[in-house]
Design an enzyme around this catalytic site. Structure first.
Site, short mmCIF file in Angstrom:
data_model
loop_
_atom_site.label_atom_id
_atom_site.label_comp_id
_atom_site.label_asym_id
_atom_site.label_seq_id
_atom_site.Cartn_x
_atom_site.Cartn_y
_atom_site.Cartn_z
N HIS A 12 0.82 -1.23 0.00
CA HIS A 12 0.00 0.00 0.00
C HIS A 12 0.85 1.27 0.00
CE1 HIS A 12 -0.20 -0.46 4.69
NE2 HIS A 12 0.89 0.19 4.34
N HIS A 59 -1.42 5.24 9.45
CA HIS A 59 -0.02 5.66 9.60
C HIS A 59 0.07 7.05 10.23
CE1 HIS A 59 -0.14 2.74 6.27
NE2 HIS A 59 1.12 2.47 6.51
N HIS A 197 10.09 -3.99 3.57
CA HIS A 197 10.57 -2.61 3.57
C HIS A 197 10.80 -2.13 4.99
CE1 HIS A 197 6.16 -1.95 3.88
NE2 HIS A 197 6.30 -0.66 4.06
N GLU A 244 4.06 -5.46 8.18
CA GLU A 244 2.66 -5.24 7.76
C GLU A 244 2.07 -6.49 7.10
OE1 GLU A 244 2.87 -0.43 6.77
OE2 GLU A 244 3.06 -1.87 5.14
C1 DHB Z 1 6.23 3.56 2.08
C2 DHB Z 1 5.64 2.32 2.27
C3 DHB Z 1 4.64 2.14 3.22
O1 DHB Z 1 4.04 0.94 3.52
C4 DHB Z 1 4.19 3.20 3.94
O2 DHB Z 1 3.16 2.98 4.78
C5 DHB Z 1 4.76 4.45 3.76
C6 DHB Z 1 5.77 4.62 2.83
C7 DHB Z 1 7.30 3.79 1.06
O3 DHB Z 1 7.88 2.82 0.57
O4 DHB Z 1 7.55 4.92 0.69
FE FE Z 2 2.43 1.07 5.43
#
Ligand code: DHB
Ligand code: FE
Length: 283
Positions: A12, A59, A197, A244
């Site tokens: 997302h 977030h 990530h 996540e």
């Molecule tokens: C990014 C990815 C995420 O899941 C998020 O919540 C905020 C930023 C990103 O890769 O930039």
């Molecule tokens: Fe996220």
């Protein structure tokens, strides 16, 4: 009874929404990612869900570090895209289904999931970007969403997060609630977040495609292997935000033991994230 007709899972990343809204989907950086979304959109159109349950994490738009529910279910008549710094997205408001939401809340609490419940809620990229991937609806593209929605949020921000096993059980409880609904609605679950990530600290930018591919390979045939992994393993192997993926496990828990993978897409990278997507139906 209502029927769970299918599941879509997807990362997302907020900049995916920005790329859609600013016409960058054919840009050489973004095209390989967006090319992979076409079959998922076809899958969702064929499912034609009356109701889409979106399992996502907030977030910092609505939930701050001072008050963080582990699980929350919303029961508002309507949800709008909040402003995360780029301005609110120019997309239609999402229609809720308060009767269905309250049914879920009652059944989940009865099954000993002690929830936070929302009668008002703005939604962030965790919710809106997967909806745009599934249904179209980049800025100005559609006049209305073809489905009603139920936002379900899971704490993926403030330690301690719920364990993978707990998230899977939450999904099982959601499924029992869907099955007990007296209507004839077609229900889809959209599990969001991941793949690998990490956005902050010394490991910012960390991605691990080998872990992601293992997760995708096990998701349909062997979810037990994924729910047996402790949360710390997700954080170590997939990065802090890669954890996540526990929200994909909520969606998996709602499905039958035997499921079919209809479609899969994986691309590294979108912003700081390895982007994965899956489409699944009960066997
Ligand atoms: C990014 C990815 C995420 O899941 C998020 O919540 C905020 C930023 C990103 O890769 O930039
Ligand atoms: Fe996220």
């Amino acid at each position: 009874m209502a029927q769970l007709v299918g599941v879509m899972t997807t990362s997302h990343v907020p900049s995916i929404g920005v790329a859609m809204d600013t016409g960058l989907t054919f840009d050489p950086y973004w095209k390989p990612l967006f090319d992979g979304y076409g079959p998922a959109k076809d899958f969702v159109r064929d499912l034609a869900p009356d109701i889409t349950i979106v399992v996502y994490n907030d977030h910092g738009l609505e939930i701050f570090l001072d008050r963080v529910p582990t699980f929350g279910v919303a029961a508002a008549p309507e949800y709008v895209s909040g402003d995360e710094g780029w301005g609110p997205r120019n997309i239609p408001a999402f229609k809720g289904d308060p009767a269905f939401s309250w049914h879920l809340i009652e059944h989940l609490v009865a099954q000993e999931f002690d929830l936070t419940m929302y009668q008002e809620l703005q939604v962030d990229h965790g919710f809106t970007v997967p909806m745009s991937i599934a249904f179209g609806g980049r800025s100005g593209e559609i006049a209305a969403w073809p489905t009603r929605v139920v936002p379900i949020n899971v704490n993926c921000i403030q330690y301690p997060l719920p364990q993978p096993r707990r998230c899977f059980k939450f999904g099982q409880a959601i499924r029992r609630a869907i099955d007990a609904y007296p209507g004839h609605e077609r229900v889809m679950i959209l599990g969001t977040g991941g793949m690998s990530h990490q956005l902050q600290g010394e490991r910012a930018g960390f991605m691990q495609p080998a872990f992601d591919r293992m997760f995708l390979d096990q998701f349909a045939p062997n979810p037990q292997a994924l729910i047996d992994l402790p949360l710390g393993t997700y954080m170590k192997e997939a990065g802090h935000e890669g954890a996540e993926l526990i929200m994909w496990l909520v969606a998996r828990g709602a499905m039958n033991a035997d499921i079919n993978e209809v479609y899969r897409h994986y691309h590294v990278s979108a912003s700081l994230t390895a982007a994965g997507l899956g489409c699944y139906v009960n066997a």
